[in-house]
Design a protein around this motif. Sequence first.
Motif, PDB file in Angstrom:
ATOM      1  N   LEU A 111       1.565 -12.609   4.734  1.00  0.00           N
ATOM      2  CA  LEU A 111       2.180 -12.477   6.168  1.00  0.00           C
ATOM      3  C   LEU A 111       2.260 -11.263   6.627  1.00  0.00           C
ATOM      4  N   VAL A 112       2.482 -10.264   5.680  1.00  0.00           N
ATOM      5  CA  VAL A 112       2.506  -8.718   6.283  1.00  0.00           C
ATOM      6  C   VAL A 112       1.154  -8.257   6.419  1.00  0.00           C
ATOM      7  N   GLU A 113       0.290  -8.563   5.733  1.00  0.00           N
ATOM      8  CA  GLU A 113      -1.055  -7.877   5.728  1.00  0.00           C
ATOM      9  C   GLU A 113      -1.720  -8.592   7.207  1.00  0.00           C
ATOM     10  N   VAL A 114      -1.378  -9.936   7.580  1.00  0.00           N
ATOM     11  CA  VAL A 114      -2.065 -10.225   8.706  1.00  0.00           C
ATOM     12  C   VAL A 114      -1.326  -9.714   9.770  1.00  0.00           C
ATOM     13  N   PRO A 172      -8.250  -9.791   8.291  1.00  0.00           N
ATOM     14  CA  PRO A 172      -7.967  -8.737   7.394  1.00  0.00           C
ATOM     15  C   PRO A 172      -9.258  -7.611   7.534  1.00  0.00           C
ATOM     16  N   SER A 173     -10.480  -8.354   7.630  1.00  0.00           N
ATOM     17  CA  SER A 173     -11.619  -7.560   7.779  1.00  0.00           C
ATOM     18  C   SER A 173     -12.640  -8.085   8.645  1.00  0.00           C
ATOM     19  N   THR A 177      -1.645  -3.712  -1.270  1.00  0.00           N
ATOM     20  CA  THR A 177      -3.097  -4.286  -1.569  1.00  0.00           C
ATOM     21  C   THR A 177      -2.900  -5.586  -2.116  1.00  0.00           C
ATOM     22  N   VAL A 178      -4.145  -6.412  -1.521  1.00  0.00           N
ATOM     23  CA  VAL A 178      -4.525  -7.635  -2.153  1.00  0.00           C
ATOM     24  C   VAL A 178      -4.510  -7.666  -3.525  1.00  0.00           C
TER      25      VAL A 178
END
Length: 659
Positions: A246-249, A389-390, A548-549
């Motif tokens: 959720l944070v990365e998106v 994310p990419s 990071t993932v």
Amino acid sequence: MITVRERPVTHWLPITMKEVEMRGWDEVDVVLISGDAYVDHPSFGTAVIGRIIESEGFRVAVIPQPNWRDDLRDFKKFGRPKYFFGVTAGCMDSMVNHYTANKRKRSDDSYTPGGEAGFRPDYATTVYTKILKELYPDVPVLIGGIEASLRRVTHYDYWADKLFPTILEDSGADMLVYGMGEQPLRELLKLVQKGVPLNSIKDVNQTAFLEPTDEVRDYKGWNTVELSSHEDCLKDKLKYAANFKLVEVESNKWQANRLTQKVGDKTLVINPPFVTMDEAEMDKSFDLPYTRLPHPKYKKRGAIPAYEMIKFSVNMHRGCFGGCSFCTISAHQGKFIASRSQESIMKEVDELVKHPEFKGYISDLGGPSANMYRMKGKDESICARCQAPSCIHPVICSNLDTSHKPLTEIYKKVDEHPDIKKAFVGSGIRYDLLVDDFNKNNQDGNHDEYMEQLVTRHVSGRLKVAPEHTADNTLRVMRKPSFKYFHKFKQKYDKIQEKHGLKQPLIPYFISSHPGCEEADMANLAAETKDMGFQLEQVQDFTPTPMTVATVIYYSGVHPYTMQPVKTVKTREEKKTQNNYFFWWKNDMKGWIKNRLTKLGRPDLAKQLLESPKQQNESKDFKGKGKKKFKSKKSNAQGSQPNTQSQHKKKIKKKKGWA
């Protein structure tokens, strides 16, 4: 030409009370505290933030690398600022700065004069803020920089081997600015100048704060996404992993939602980020009146290694749309590229050539990835709806404009400058953008034109690229393309070199112990890169860093997007074992490699790694073609040098089926 000794000290932001008095000030509006030495250059965050504050009409002073172990006189020297303290650990997370992947203390610090270690504490942002809160409990503290930015929510700390809450909780700071701070900082400055207390501001984008749960209010019509609480994350690793997605998106969306997370009896509120800076905003930041020099106080203490590395470089853009699983660039700078204008870049080149030590060579025309300048969506309304994310994994987005023409034009423009002898590209390039089989957007030949310009004019002996691994299973976890595309890039690169009679080796970067990587994958990496003629230099062991993932996988054991298990090595012995394969060429490693691969049931890989190309050919010929043929081949091998570049390339091409 003005030298550093001739410049008046007032050209820098003040770092002593004497320098404050020289400006005729009776007080300071904002005091910045940094874990780095003060270098007045746009590559150093404290300088950028300080110059922005100054440009908004505030009186700002800097306390670089204060002593936190004595009577705290450094923290007291400017007294109480009128508005707030600003705190940053510096250009690196202090724990990454201090420790290796094996958690060994580093003996140097690139952001300190003379490269000397020991001038900042572990968890510097927290240590500095707690001291300020003890000395000046009623003065607001605003934290920022990469350490605060990437620790803004519940995060795994590799060095303590546990989950930490938001850094706002541990430090006691009043507010956090995450990401590149120019936009939120300017908004905050306008409000505090009007008399609004910093710790009462709740509606500025790209800021975070803690407040009592029953006092959280809605602002600006933002939708709110609630994360699992910190306490729930401590109990359940899967909830921590789900939080990360959720944070990365939300961090990479054009129009993001507000995030909240309960921490004890308080709630963390993370306001949505600003839309990526446009060209005018970028130019405004880079065109501030930097001296581009370290403060004069350091001239007797030795060079600052980080400054020496970038002092003749030009940063042309920010952000990275690669989204690599182990990298924090997009988490801090954003996925969307923010580029400067050609005019601003050339203005900086004009300033750079005035540097007292400049000899005509620019060390880097680059950015986080050297070749993403001005790349963005063809239809930005599609980008506004995107949550990926990419932009280039698993395939390159069909809406991404990857034209290298603007970059090629910059290179040519800099080449034409009368005071520039050579301008090199020192940043790593994203090679997959230049491989036609992976990136189909080369209809007008702009990739080929760029590569020709790059290889013939801008390589300083060697070109850095980052395939990171050779195993497809590991590369998928890394969000990197198949290694077959690196082979294709090397073919293209070598062809240009051969055409122009150049010998500029590629320097590939690789990582060991990354989630998804097993020992056999590392042995295969060593064997494949050996066959390509590489004796690897730029290698590292995976270090879990916040946000990071790969770090989420390391701690939780699952991929946050699929919640499926991913095997990851964790012990020092396992990590050392994987890393050892990089060094197959060292004599003291050969016995170890033979024993390890024999135990793994891979004597074929041991032979491939430990035998010379000559031995391998002799062995094959002796087994398969009889004594007469063997003698003929042996004679051939003895009559040439199998390790020369041309001979080696022929052998590799034949072996890989390229010829």
